[in-house]
Design an enzyme around this catalytic site. Structure first.
Site, PDB file in Angstrom:
ATOM      1  N   ASP A  11       0.822  -1.203   0.000  1.00  0.00           N
ATOM      2  CA  ASP A  11       0.000   0.000   0.000  1.00  0.00           C
ATOM      3  C   ASP A  11       0.860   1.258   0.000  1.00  0.00           C
ATOM      4  O   ASP A  11       0.977   1.959   1.010  1.00  0.00           O
ATOM      5  CB  ASP A  11      -0.962  -0.028   1.196  1.00  0.00           C
ATOM      6  CG  ASP A  11      -1.985  -1.141   1.051  1.00  0.00           C
ATOM      7  OD1 ASP A  11      -2.316  -1.507  -0.101  1.00  0.00           O
ATOM      8  OD2 ASP A  11      -2.465  -1.658   2.073  1.00  0.00           O
ATOM      9  N   LYS A  35       0.446  -8.066  -2.815  1.00  0.00           N
ATOM     10  CA  LYS A  35      -0.930  -7.610  -3.022  1.00  0.00           C
ATOM     11  C   LYS A  35      -0.912  -6.115  -3.355  1.00  0.00           C
ATOM     12  O   LYS A  35      -0.393  -5.300  -2.606  1.00  0.00           O
ATOM     13  CB  LYS A  35      -1.764  -7.842  -1.765  1.00  0.00           C
ATOM     14  CG  LYS A  35      -3.216  -7.436  -1.930  1.00  0.00           C
ATOM     15  CD  LYS A  35      -4.011  -7.693  -0.674  1.00  0.00           C
ATOM     16  CE  LYS A  35      -4.046  -6.526   0.279  1.00  0.00           C
ATOM     17  NZ  LYS A  35      -4.681  -5.287  -0.208  1.00  0.00           N
ATOM     18  N   LYS A  63     -11.028  -5.145  -5.312  1.00  0.00           N
ATOM     19  CA  LYS A  63     -12.266  -5.101  -4.504  1.00  0.00           C
ATOM     20  C   LYS A  63     -13.433  -4.598  -5.350  1.00  0.00           C
ATOM     21  O   LYS A  63     -14.123  -3.636  -5.010  1.00  0.00           O
ATOM     22  CB  LYS A  63     -12.091  -4.217  -3.274  1.00  0.00           C
ATOM     23  CG  LYS A  63     -11.175  -4.832  -2.233  1.00  0.00           C
ATOM     24  CD  LYS A  63     -11.528  -4.329  -0.845  1.00  0.00           C
ATOM     25  CE  LYS A  63     -10.551  -4.854   0.187  1.00  0.00           C
ATOM     26  NZ  LYS A  63      -9.194  -4.325   0.015  1.00  0.00           N
ATOM     27  N   ASN A  69     -22.014  -6.455 -15.284  1.00  0.00           N
ATOM     28  CA  ASN A  69     -21.287  -6.141 -16.522  1.00  0.00           C
ATOM     29  C   ASN A  69     -19.964  -5.428 -16.225  1.00  0.00           C
ATOM     30  O   ASN A  69     -18.921  -5.764 -16.795  1.00  0.00           O
ATOM     31  CB  ASN A  69     -22.175  -5.275 -17.434  1.00  0.00           C
ATOM     32  CG  ASN A  69     -21.470  -4.949 -18.730  1.00  0.00           C
ATOM     33  OD1 ASN A  69     -21.029  -5.852 -19.432  1.00  0.00           O
ATOM     34  ND2 ASN A  69     -21.342  -3.675 -19.021  1.00  0.00           N
ATOM     35  N   GLY A 204       0.119  -5.650   5.884  1.00  0.00           N
ATOM     36  CA  GLY A 204       0.597  -4.409   5.299  1.00  0.00           C
ATOM     37  C   GLY A 204       1.501  -3.661   6.243  1.00  0.00           C
ATOM     38  O   GLY A 204       2.690  -3.966   6.380  1.00  0.00           O
TER      39      GLY A 204
HETATM   40  O1  C5P Z   1      -1.860  -2.406   6.839  1.00  0.00           O
HETATM   41  P1  C5P Z   1      -2.825  -3.514   7.054  1.00  0.00           P
HETATM   42  O2  C5P Z   1      -2.152  -4.821   7.427  1.00  0.00           O
HETATM   43  O3  C5P Z   1      -3.954  -3.168   7.969  1.00  0.00           O
HETATM   44  O4  C5P Z   1      -3.435  -3.742   5.592  1.00  0.00           O
HETATM   45  C1  C5P Z   1      -4.451  -4.640   5.325  1.00  0.00           C
HETATM   46  C2  C5P Z   1      -4.646  -4.760   3.851  1.00  0.00           C
HETATM   47  O5  C5P Z   1      -5.689  -5.704   3.601  1.00  0.00           O
HETATM   48  C3  C5P Z   1      -5.047  -3.480   3.143  1.00  0.00           C
HETATM   49  O6  C5P Z   1      -4.401  -3.472   1.884  1.00  0.00           O
HETATM   50  C4  C5P Z   1      -6.538  -3.588   2.976  1.00  0.00           C
HETATM   51  O7  C5P Z   1      -6.982  -2.953   1.805  1.00  0.00           O
HETATM   52  C5  C5P Z   1      -6.729  -5.100   2.868  1.00  0.00           C
HETATM   53  N1  C5P Z   1      -8.030  -5.627   3.343  1.00  0.00           N
HETATM   54  C6  C5P Z   1      -8.479  -5.467   4.631  1.00  0.00           C
HETATM   55  N2  C5P Z   1      -9.686  -5.983   5.022  1.00  0.00           N
HETATM   56  C7  C5P Z   1     -10.434  -6.672   4.170  1.00  0.00           C
HETATM   57  C8  C5P Z   1      -9.990  -6.872   2.874  1.00  0.00           C
HETATM   58  C9  C5P Z   1      -8.760  -6.338   2.502  1.00  0.00           C
HETATM   59  O8  C5P Z   1      -7.783  -4.860   5.438  1.00  0.00           O
HETATM   60  N3  C5P Z   1     -11.559  -7.227   4.567  1.00  0.00           N
END
Ligand code: C5P
Length: 224
Positions: A11, A35, A63, A69, A204
């Site tokens: 990110d 990711k 997401k 479509n 992340g």
């Molecule tokens: O920094 P952190 O570990 O909180 O990041 C979590 C990642 O997982 C982010 O990229 C976020 O968009 C993604 N994510 C999430 N919860 C979800 C689906 C995806 O935190 N339910």
């Protein structure tokens, strides 16, 4: 134990930082995937950089949450990037999930359940009266019915999800011991998340903020 699989949530919005993340996480004992979320995918050179990646496990965290479509057309539009995984919100509805699955080919289609940044209170704010766990169970059943390849849920729901969904369960909302929750509400440590039945984790900020190498060493230690 199988080699733990961790998707690093890249990110950030610049290629230099991504290159650093990849460099510092290659050739380690853990199996890493990368990711890419909306921040990097929409950044100036993001798409182009992803097209140059070879021999890496890649995860396009789009997401998708749209009409059938648009979901299907968007998946087709990024076919050239050859992602191993692409996400779609299960809340897009059954028709969108079926349509997306039809065009996703060898890319694993991952259904996102209820975001880990939400809790029962925040769900009520957006008009959902059912209990969070019941909603996630319902979403997992729909993911199984529409033959999605994997599910994203919080590690607090893996046990419920496993009852109805037999494929990959990927859990974000992971924090190393003592790390700050930040905007996440339903968090867990990596070791506990695997013990609860996650097949892979998304991590992340706990890994990419500060000293990446040191963070990875903490992760390895905590997984022992
Ligand atoms: O920094 P952190 O570990 O909180 O990041 C979590 C990642 O997982 C982010 O990229 C976020 O968009 C993604 N994510 C999430 N919860 C979800 C689906 C995806 O935190 N339910």
């Amino acid at each position: 134990m199988k080699t733990p699989k961790i998707f690093i949530a890249c990110d950030v919005n610049n290629v230099k930082k991504i290159k650093k993340i990849i460099k510092e996480t290659s050739n380690l004992k853990l199996k890493f995937g990368y990711k890419f979320g909306l921040e990097f995918l929409n950044s100036k050179n993001g798409r182009k950089f992803i097209s140059t990646l070879r021999n890496k496990i890649t995860f396009g965290d789009y997401k998708l949450a749209d009409i059938p479509n648009t979901c299907a057309s968007s998946i087709k539009a990024v076919k050239d990037l050859k992602f191993n995984y692409i996400t779609i919100h299960i809340n897009s509805g059954k028709e969108a999930l079926v349509g997306a699955k039809k065009v996703s080919g060898s890319t694993k289609l991952v259904g996102v359940t209820t975001l880990t940044s939400l809790n029962n209170r925040s769900l009520r704010e957006i008009g959902y009266d059912k209990n969070l766990k019941k909603i996630v169970l319902h979403q997992a059943k729909l993911a199984a019915e529409t033959k999605l390849d994997a599910i994203v849920c919080s590690p607090h729901e893996t046990k419920i999800v496993r009852k109805v969904f037999k494929k990959e369960i990927i859990t974000p909302g992971i924090r190393l011991i003592k790390d700050n929750k930040q905007d996440q509400k339903r968090v867990m440590t990596p070791k506990k998340a695997f013990q609860n039945g996650a097949t892979s984790l998304v991590m992340g900020r706990s890994l990419i903020k500060g000293n990446i190498k040191k963070n990875i060493q903490r992760l390895i230690k905590e997984l022992k």
